[in-house]
Design an enzyme around this catalytic site. Sequence first.
Site, mmCIF file in Angstrom:
data_model
loop_
_atom_site.group_PDB
_atom_site.id
_atom_site.type_symbol
_atom_site.label_atom_id
_atom_site.label_comp_id
_atom_site.label_asym_id
_atom_site.label_seq_id
_atom_site.Cartn_x
_atom_site.Cartn_y
_atom_site.Cartn_z
ATOM 1 N N ASP A 33 0.931 -1.104 -0.039
ATOM 2 C CA ASP A 33 0.064 -0.062 -0.047
ATOM 3 C C ASP A 33 0.869 1.184 -0.075
ATOM 4 O OD1 ASP A 33 -3.124 0.148 1.257
ATOM 5 O OD2 ASP A 33 -2.024 1.791 0.738
ATOM 6 N N PHE A 74 -6.943 -4.241 -4.479
ATOM 7 C CA PHE A 74 -7.654 -3.341 -3.880
ATOM 8 C C PHE A 74 -7.636 -1.774 -4.229
ATOM 9 C CE2 PHE A 74 -8.405 -7.035 -1.679
ATOM 10 C CZ PHE A 74 -9.903 -7.425 -1.482
ATOM 11 N N TYR A 142 -13.436 7.095 -13.597
ATOM 12 C CA TYR A 142 -13.417 5.772 -12.819
ATOM 13 C C TYR A 142 -13.706 4.709 -13.286
ATOM 14 C CZ TYR A 142 -14.318 2.871 -8.715
ATOM 15 O OH TYR A 142 -14.573 2.133 -7.635
ATOM 16 N N LYS A 146 -11.599 0.961 -14.355
ATOM 17 C CA LYS A 146 -11.951 -0.440 -13.979
ATOM 18 C C LYS A 146 -12.276 -1.310 -15.233
ATOM 19 C CE LYS A 146 -11.348 0.252 -9.545
ATOM 20 N NZ LYS A 146 -10.492 -0.514 -8.616
ATOM 21 N N PHE A 170 -21.254 -3.228 -5.584
ATOM 22 C CA PHE A 170 -22.234 -1.998 -5.537
ATOM 23 C C PHE A 170 -21.810 -1.051 -4.373
ATOM 24 C CE2 PHE A 170 -24.984 -2.598 -9.131
ATOM 25 C CZ PHE A 170 -24.176 -3.605 -9.951
#
Length: 326
Positions: A33, A74, A142, A146, A170
């Site tokens: 990270d 992530f 965005y 993806k 979602f």
Amino acid sequence: MTARILVCGGAGYIGAHMVRRLQLDGHDVVVLDNLSTGHRAAVQGAGLVEADLLDAPELARVFDAHRFDCVMHFSARSLVGESMARPYEYYRANVTGTLNLLEAMQRAGVQRFIFSSTAAVFGTPRAPVIDETHPTAPINPYGATKLMVERVLADAATAHGLRSVSLRYFNAAGASPQGGIGESHVPETHLVPLAIAAALDTGRRLQVFGTDYDTPDGTCIRDYVHVDDLADAHVRAMDLTAREPGAHAFNLGNGAGFSVREVIASVGRVSGREVPFEEAPRRAGDPPVLVASSTRARDVLGWTPQYRDLDAIVRTAWDWHRAPAY
Ligand code: UDP
């Protein structure tokens, strides 16, 4: 079987819940990270490599130092409005960063990849409930970043045999009922934490973005899914990559929509406090209704969300936000 897993973005909200789940399952976890939005304190009991996905040499060193069975990814810039204003940053972080990661994996011979995707790949919904056959047509950078990665993963399956699963979240909400980790964004833009903040601080008022939508109460409807249920879907996705080649994608939601007013009412019930709010203009780029069909995830992954009830999800968020650890 114990696996060694690299969790990129493991210091972030969903990533930290993933790390906890993997540790409970007995896996060996390394977090990578850059701490741009993640929190050092969220990384508990796992090694933290503080590095950026744009730093390819550093990535190569990480893959030299460990033999990973699987990578979960992530890390991303994830604010729709910001992506509209600063698209280059979004394409660089989300597309170039992921390409660097995939190339490092390929060089190291790591063949299993779980990717955090989003409902934003669908753009404006053309159906009340969105399944995987719904056309993908993102309406902001965005969502476009993806979807581009999903396309790369399909090509990588053909060219390199990469096994991947893209999970389109979602509305992630809630926090670990065990405490210690939760949602903490700066700035916070999401409905549940902002409604809780308004309940906690009488000086704050939640703004309800749009009350003239074509929905029963005029406010937007979203599909809220508990962060631990998302983590569970990742475990199942990882298992799928052990038995199936190819690039797969699943929509993850509860299949039930709640309006902004219903979320406010839920926070009111759970907290026992008033949630001061005011009606405000629509927020650009918000579709009126976004609800997932997760039939495919249920059928193929055997995934069943444990948190079906909005109040149960909100209660875990409330417990976190009353006394956040970071
Ligand atoms: N929303 C709102 N006030 C806020 C934040 C969000 O009315 O302060 C609404 C937003 O317009 C959307 C819903 O709540 O209809 C969920 O927004 P959020 O940003 O949590 O998630 P998104 O659906 O954008 O991923």
